[in-house]
Design a protein around this motif. Structure first.
Motif, mmCIF file in Angstrom:
data_model
loop_
_atom_site.group_PDB
_atom_site.id
_atom_site.type_symbol
_atom_site.label_atom_id
_atom_site.label_comp_id
_atom_site.label_asym_id
_atom_site.label_seq_id
_atom_site.Cartn_x
_atom_site.Cartn_y
_atom_site.Cartn_z
ATOM 1 N N LEU A 101 27.156 24.176 3.332
ATOM 2 C CA LEU A 101 27.192 24.657 4.713
ATOM 3 C C LEU A 101 28.474 25.441 4.962
ATOM 4 N N ALA A 102 28.384 26.477 5.781
ATOM 5 C CA ALA A 102 29.555 27.214 6.255
ATOM 6 C C ALA A 102 29.620 27.034 7.768
ATOM 7 N N THR A 103 30.803 26.676 8.263
ATOM 8 C CA THR A 103 30.984 26.439 9.695
ATOM 9 C C THR A 103 32.109 27.330 10.206
ATOM 10 N N GLY A 104 32.600 26.991 11.382
ATOM 11 C CA GLY A 104 33.772 27.656 11.932
ATOM 12 C C GLY A 104 33.496 29.057 12.449
ATOM 13 N N LEU A 127 29.744 27.197 16.031
ATOM 14 C CA LEU A 127 30.691 26.243 16.622
ATOM 15 C C LEU A 127 30.002 25.219 17.522
ATOM 16 N N ARG A 128 28.975 25.632 18.226
ATOM 17 C CA ARG A 128 28.262 24.699 19.107
ATOM 18 C C ARG A 128 27.563 23.615 18.284
ATOM 19 N N ARG A 129 26.882 24.016 17.227
ATOM 20 C CA ARG A 129 26.173 23.041 16.385
ATOM 21 C C ARG A 129 27.137 22.212 15.552
ATOM 22 N N GLU A 134 27.008 15.918 12.014
ATOM 23 C CA GLU A 134 26.301 14.825 11.335
ATOM 24 C C GLU A 134 24.790 14.948 11.525
ATOM 25 N N GLN A 135 24.358 15.379 12.690
ATOM 26 C CA GLN A 135 22.928 15.566 12.933
ATOM 27 C C GLN A 135 22.390 16.752 12.131
ATOM 28 N N VAL A 136 23.164 17.817 12.040
ATOM 29 C CA VAL A 136 22.766 18.988 11.253
ATOM 30 C C VAL A 136 22.592 18.591 9.790
#
Length: 161
Positions: A101-104, A127-129, A134-136
């Motif tokens: 996963l890539a976030t930020g 950012l919202r998700r 943990e749910q993602v």
């Protein structure tokens, strides 16, 4: 991995497990690149993952889930992000990684545009998700998220008391 901003969860004295690691479901590793805000976001994500009984590790080769939390403001940071993603994607071939996963802000700004160029990434988490990381993770693994997942405050992030 690369860069002076690499963050190991174990360096944080402010992260506390809600349950002993032996009761956890799956290993998750996180690479943090970037600014102080990224570090705060990473701490919050790690707290939520730990509160959801996902076991945190700094051993990327043994983690079925790897999260990259990079910066995207400077050209150099974007290139470092791509390099880090490609380096960690090797664990899908040589390690236990099933989910990258890539976030930020990188995912926020370039997620849709980056999908064709970075097929190694299973999901770009905006950012919202990321506030419910943990749910993602559990959904992408085909597991049902827990009904009552603590908020970051309940996960005791930011204060040991």
């Amino acid at each position: 991995m690369t860069g002076s901003y690499f963050f190991h969860y174990s360096s944080s004295p402010l992260l506390h497990y809600s349950n002993p690691p032996s009761q956890c479901l799956m290993l998750v590793a996180l690479s943090n690149l970037g600014c102080a805000k990224n570090l705060v976001d990473a701490e919050a994500m790690l707290g939520r993952l730990a509160a959801a009984d996902l076991r945190l590790t700094s051993d990327f080769s043994s983690a079925p889930v790897i999260i990259v939390n990079p910066c995207a403001f400077l050209d150099q940071a974007r290139q470092e992000t791509v390099d880090e993603i490609l380096a960690l994607a090797e664990y899908k071939r040589t390690g236990q990684c099933r989910l990258l996963l890539a976030t930020g802000c990188f995912a926020e700004r370039y997620g849709d545009k980056a999908k064709p160029d970075l097929p190694e990434v299973d999901a770009f988490v905006d950012l919202r998700r990321a506030r419910r990381i943990e749910q993602v993770v559990l959904r992408l693994l085909g597991q049902k998220p827990r009904a009552a997942c603590p908020t970051p405050r309940q996960a005791r992030i930011g204060s040991p008391w």
